[in-house]
Every structure is written in structure tokens, then in C-alpha cells.
Design a protein around this motif. Structure first.
Motif, PDB file in Angstrom:
ATOM      1  N   HIS A 119     124.256  43.516 104.118  1.00 53.60           N
ATOM      2  CA  HIS A 119     125.144  44.732 103.660  1.00 53.60           C
ATOM      3  C   HIS A 119     125.930  44.098 102.512  1.00 53.60           C
ATOM      4  O   HIS A 119     126.011  44.997 101.268  1.00 53.60           O
ATOM      5  N   GLY A 120     126.324  42.790 102.564  1.00 51.75           N
ATOM      6  CA  GLY A 120     127.147  42.263 101.402  1.00 51.75           C
ATOM      7  C   GLY A 120     125.880  42.219 100.240  1.00 51.75           C
ATOM      8  O   GLY A 120     126.120  42.227  99.071  1.00 51.75           O
ATOM      9  N   LEU A 121     124.734  41.726 100.665  1.00 51.15           N
ATOM     10  CA  LEU A 121     123.743  41.516  99.641  1.00 51.15           C
ATOM     11  C   LEU A 121     123.317  42.962  98.924  1.00 51.15           C
ATOM     12  O   LEU A 121     123.071  43.002  97.879  1.00 51.15           O
ATOM     13  N   ALA A 122     123.415  43.770  99.734  1.00 52.54           N
ATOM     14  CA  ALA A 122     123.058  45.519  99.329  1.00 52.54           C
ATOM     15  C   ALA A 122     124.080  45.745  98.072  1.00 52.54           C
ATOM     16  O   ALA A 122     123.567  46.138  97.170  1.00 52.54           O
ATOM     17  N   HIS A 123     125.338  45.438  98.574  1.00 54.22           N
ATOM     18  CA  HIS A 123     126.509  45.922  97.599  1.00 54.22           C
ATOM     19  C   HIS A 123     126.011  44.923  96.278  1.00 54.22           C
ATOM     20  O   HIS A 123     126.446  45.496  94.985  1.00 54.22           O
TER      21      HIS A 123
END
Length: 294
Positions: A119-123
Motif C-alpha cells: 500500500h505504501g508503494l502504491a501511494h
């Protein structure tokens, strides 16, 4: 006989104004009202006359601006910008009651540590695609566009390039299973299905496109993106608030590393690590530096 000189009023001179223009409790209420407008990220100033008037006061009355800044500071908020374009754009300090911590968001997104990481990578990828060049991030009039499928495609391209680099440098490309903390970003993402394993290829929440969809929905709910359509898994345009937030995070090491791979903006909301066809008339971002292209 000594002339009587009255003692100065301690409130006199606030904002270097005459007593007739002292800051009043009504001014304090208006300043707090302006901050409250700033806490509604989806509210556009142009759609609210009171908001517009308070912004005018902030921009034209230094004493009122200082009062509004003080109210924001007291609430643990940082004023990023105040303009008719962005309204009163605020960011919450870590200790503010208004803080929305990415860790809290990630825990709501899933209990698995790898899911939280993805999720952090997606942001991070959304921000890189939305504003792929320094000049885009600096241009107040620039509007970025992203799509869910475009973000997924971009990250998977980055995964392939990083894998090629690891193999060329002789790094371990098959770390121990079940130890996500030891996995590099590209390994965790590349191993995850894009849509899930359903027969009709529906997007599952744990798939990479499902994770990206949740990320962009969170950004839209926070007033950073506006949904414009359903194509390519969902299409979105950036807001002034998002540009300010990305400017604030642009100096992070993770963001810099991702951008160093070279992001090519494409008008349909996708982005690529590959040079675009010549007929499209697009060029690589200046100083993008793509070592995997001759």
C-alpha cells in the motif's frame, strides 16, 4: 505640572492597526472558521462564498492571516498554502488530533505486513506518475492524471528493471519465502497477482490493482484526487492539494529512487519507463537517466 500620559492599551496595535481595527473575538471566530474550511479537503473555495471571503481576508489582512496561522498551529496543523487555487491547504503534524497516519491507513488496509508495504508503494507510485518531472511539480497550473491500471503497469515495469539490475549485479533474487522483511520492493510486488485468481478476473482487494484502487480511493476521499471516469480501472486527476503534498514529500529517499528510474508521462494517465514512440512527440523527462536503454 506634569502632563498625564495614559498607559497604552496592551491590545492596541495588534497587526499595526489603529484601535478601531483591533483583532476582535469575531476575528478569532472567523480565523477558526477559515481553518475549519481547510479541514474539508473536498470543498472548493469557488463553491462557497464565505470560504472565498475568508480567503480574501487572509490574503489582504496580515493581522487576520497571523491569527488564522496561530489557530492552525494550536491545533497541530501546518499551513502549506493559502490561495484561491488551493483554499487553505493544511497538513497535520504527527502529534495532531487531525493526523491521518499512513500506518493507520495501512493497518486498516490489511493485517499482513507485506500488504501494508505494498500500500505504501502504491501511494509512492501514484505520486511519481502524477508529477513525473520537477517542472510539473513546480507548475501551479499543471494537472496530473493517473489510472489504476497505469500505476500497476508502471510499477511492474520498474520491478522488471530492478530485477535485471539485481541479476546483473549478482544479488540474491530468491530470498527466503515467508520473510517479507527481507524482500526488496520489486520482489514483493512482482509476486502479487495483478487482479486475483477469480475466473472472471475480478479485481480482488489483495491484488496489486485492488491495492492501488484502495490507495487512489483514499486520496480521492482526502481531496487529493478527483475521479474522472471508469476506464483503465479508474481514472483520476490531481488537485492543488495533492500537488502541495507531493512537493512536501518529493525530497524523500524512496521518491527520489523511484523517479531516478525515469518516468515518462503519457497524456492518458499512464506512465512508462520506456521511451514513447517517436510519432507521439513525447520525450523523456530531462535528466531521467535510464541506464537500461542504449
Amino acid at each position: 505640572m506634569t502632563d498625564f500620559v495614559p498607559e497604552p492599551d496592551p491590545d492596541e496595535g495588534l497587526g499595526n492597526k489603529s484601535p478601531a481595527h483591533q483583532v476582535t473575538p469575531a476575528d478569532a471566530a472567523d480565523a477558526a472558521r477559515l481553518v475549519s474550511f481547510g479541514l474539508h479537503p473536498k470543498l472548493a473555495p469557488a463553491r462557497d462564498a464565505e470560504y472565498t471571503e475568508l480567503l480574501r481576508r487572509y490574503l489582504e489582512e496580515p493581522a487576520f492571516a497571523r491569527l488564522a496561522d496561530a489557530v492552525a498551529t494550536g491545533l497541530g496543523l501546518v499551513v502549506l498554502e493559502v490561495s484561491t487555487r488551493a483554499g487553505m491547504a493544511l497538513a497535520a503534524a504527527e502529534d495532531s488530533v487531525f493526523a491521518v497516519r499512513m500506518g493507520d491507513y495501512a493497518r486498516r488496509a490489511g493485517a499482513d505486513s507485506t500488504d501494508r508495504f505494498l500500500h505504501g508503494l502504491a501511494h509512492l507510485a501514484c505520486a511519481a506518475i502524477a508529477f513525473p518531472r520537477p517542472e510539473d511539480l513546480a507548475d501551479d497550473g499543471y494537472i496530473g492524471r493517473i489510472t489504476v491500471n497505469g500505476v500497476d503497469s508502471f510499477v511492474r515495469q520498474a520491478c522488471r528493471r530492478l530485477e535485471e539490475r539485481a541479476e546483473a549485479e549478482g544479488e540474491n533474487t530468491d530470498p527466503a519465502t515467508g520473510a517479507p522483511g527481507l524482500e526488496a520492493a520489486w520482489r514483493a510486488y512482482a509476486r502479487r497477482s495483478a487482479t486475483g485468481a477469480t475466473k472472471d478476473a475480478r479485481r480482488l482487494a489483495g491484488s496489486t490493482t485492488g491495492i492501488i484502487a484502495k490507495a487512489v480511493a483514499f486520496l480521492a476521499d482526502s481531496g487529493f484526487l478527483q475521479r474522472t471516469g471508469d476506464d483503465a480501472g479508474g481514472t483520476y486527476r490531481t488537485t492543488a492539494r495533492y500537488q502541495l503534498q507531493v512537493r512536501d514529500m518529493a525530497g524523500s529517499a524512496a521518491m527520489a529512487e523511484l523517479l531516478e528510474l525515469g518516468v515518462v508521462p503519457v497524456s492518458d494517465g499512464t506512465a512508462s519507463l520506456l521511451p514513447p514512440p517517436e510519432e507521439e512527440g513525447l520525450e523523456l523527462a530531462p535528466d531521467a537517466g535510464l541506464p537500461f536503454h542504449s
